[in-house]
Design an enzyme around this catalytic site. Sequence first.
Site, PDB file in Angstrom:
ATOM      1  N   ASP A   1     -25.431  13.147  12.222  1.00 14.58           N
ATOM      2  CA  ASP A   1     -26.210  13.887  11.222  1.00 14.58           C
ATOM      3  C   ASP A   1     -27.196  14.815  11.924  1.00 14.58           C
ATOM      4  O   ASP A   1     -28.393  14.529  12.004  1.00 14.58           O
ATOM      5  CB  ASP A   1     -26.929  12.840  10.340  1.00 14.58           C
ATOM      6  CG  ASP A   1     -27.723  13.472   9.218  1.00 14.58           C
ATOM      7  OD1 ASP A   1     -27.455  14.643   8.875  1.00 14.58           O
ATOM      8  OD2 ASP A   1     -28.620  12.784   8.682  1.00 14.58           O
TER       9      ASP A   1
HETATM   10  C1  SPV Z   1     -29.645  11.520   4.217  1.00 15.68           C
HETATM   11  O1  SPV Z   1     -29.199  10.680   3.421  1.00 15.68           O
HETATM   12  O2  SPV Z   1     -28.906  12.254   4.850  1.00 15.68           O
HETATM   13  C2  SPV Z   1     -31.069  11.685   4.398  1.00 15.68           C
HETATM   14  C3  SPV Z   1     -31.937  10.542   4.210  1.00 15.68           C
HETATM   15  O3  SPV Z   1     -31.469  12.746   4.764  1.00 15.68           O
HETATM   16  S1  SPV Z   1     -32.191   9.837   5.749  1.00 15.68           S
HETATM   17  O4  SPV Z   1     -30.934   9.536   6.335  1.00 15.68           O
HETATM   18  O5  SPV Z   1     -32.990   8.668   5.512  1.00 15.68           O
HETATM   19  O6  SPV Z   1     -32.910  10.809   6.561  1.00 15.68           O
HETATM   20 MG    MG Z   2     -30.037  14.029   5.482  1.00 12.18          MG
END
Ligand code: SPV
Ligand code: MG
Length: 577
Positions: free
Chosen positions: A76
């Site tokens: 991510d």
């Molecule tokens: C996501 O779900 O991608 C978010 C929330 O941005 S977190 O992973 O907690 O950053």
């Molecule tokens: Mg996110």
Amino acid sequence: MTLLNNILPEQRRGKLKALLEAGKTVRVLEAHNGLSGIIANMVEVTGESDGQAVVRQFDAIWESSLTDSASKGHPDIEVVTFDSRLHSINEILAVTDKPMIVDGDTGGDANTFEYTVSKLERAGVSAVIIEDKVFPKRNSLEAGIQQNLQEPEVFAQKIRRGKSIQKSSEFMIIARIESLIAGKPMEDALNRATQYLQAGVDGIMIHSKSKNPNEILEFAKKYQVILDDLNLKKPLVCVPTTYNKITEDELSSAGFNIIIYANHLLRSSYMAMMETAKVLLRNQRSLEADPLCTPVREIFKTVGFLDVKEKDQQDEQTSNIPVIIPAAGEDLVLKEILNGKPKAMLEIGGKTLIDHQIQSLSNANLADITVIAGYGKDNLHAEGINILENPGYQKGSVLNSLLIAKEKMTNGFIMLYSDILMEDHILSKLKECKEDIVLVADNSTQYHQPEEGNILDYIISKNHYKPARREIRFISENVVANIGNKINPETATHEFIGLARFSKTGAEQFLETYSDVVSNFTGRFQESADISKLNFTDLIQEMIDRGFAVHYIEIHKGWLEIHNADHIALAQKSFST
Ligand code: SPV
Ligand code: MG
């Protein structure tokens, strides 16, 4: 039915704002593809609260960058392109009707963000949340990662640019404050909240990866003061992944308006997939994995496959099902009466047998009728029928005649022996059947004994059922175990009346079995002395033996067969009254 869940962008976009304006605390669940979207959209639990029945559901869907990236096998870090994200977003929108909040990551620079806002708004998304980090961001939940925050002024300008580009008043831009994630003091978070609100943002999300909710609760309290100072009312959002003891009611009382369960469907499915994969490896077969798996049918139901099946069946029922009437054989018992004419041309009550059949078929909206002629073919006439010829009719096989009309069978068909007359309700009942192969079976066998020229096709039902008294039975339970004219009448439960229906699948199975039998067998086969004289019932018995389900609908009388002079007299009598 997933297609029915789908709504137009303008019907969906305003739903989130409407929920918030109605004072609802909005409960949101993550989805990362169509299937998880369907789950988030439709899952519910029922229970009781203060003596009242309650149904609890999620109100909206979170399209998460973490779970969208992870489901593509990527970290991510804004490495999954916006077009790829939009693909997942549209996949979910196509099968759901709840509002969607999209995780917009940093939103890129202000120009990129304008395009993002425009595309999401057009797609029917209700809100985008962008975080105040520098592109490319790193996910917030991992410890020990350098989190670079954007200057609040730059981020506020991005908000202004986004707000200026949206076309509807329904679309919301929510600013996500990452100060607490980046280890900055509460003051930094509050200062940013003020600046973003002044830039016209529609709501604030405060993020935290603490196990304890204290910092977000403190923020919520101070956020209220900021709102009061600015004379604004803007929703507050939280993502309680790490501080997971706190309940929705507690968050709501603390001032949170949107609560996002941000990654739970992906994480739980990952765990289930791992476990199942290991069970398969350990056992080197799938038996032990089955209890860990949802039945295929449940998935079929969820993704709308069963609806498709039902619609296909309805189409088959309403479309003009071809009827094939094998009428080629010479009748030796009625030879003199017929005097060179085929039996279908026998007159009963001022009308030929075939015209009686055409009348019954047309009463059931069945107008595509093909008659197979053979003996006395030049004397066979009737209006509104196709006539095909079986030159080999002397072999005396109904099945051979039937297969002359093979082309007509492809999408399913009804077969009707040429020498039976029946009440209209029998055909209507047969048309409604959903099973792939359905025979019409009379349960009044005790009233009929085999007579000269009258070979009865008997049936033994799978459960050897002989009705002793009235009861309700469903066709799915009515399965044929044996069929043929050599069955002992004492053991027969029914008589096949010479009327059968095949669905598209049933017709495929029927033709495949036939082609296999005639190309791979010779000599005696089932009840026939030779494969060239195969009867319809022989092929049906062969299909049963090969494991195909042959069902029957049960009738009690209501039909006549014309095999001898007595039958003709009986039919004349019926039609004269
Ligand atoms: C996501 O779900 O991608 C978010 C929330 O941005 S977190 O992973 O907690 O950053
Ligand atoms: Mg996110």
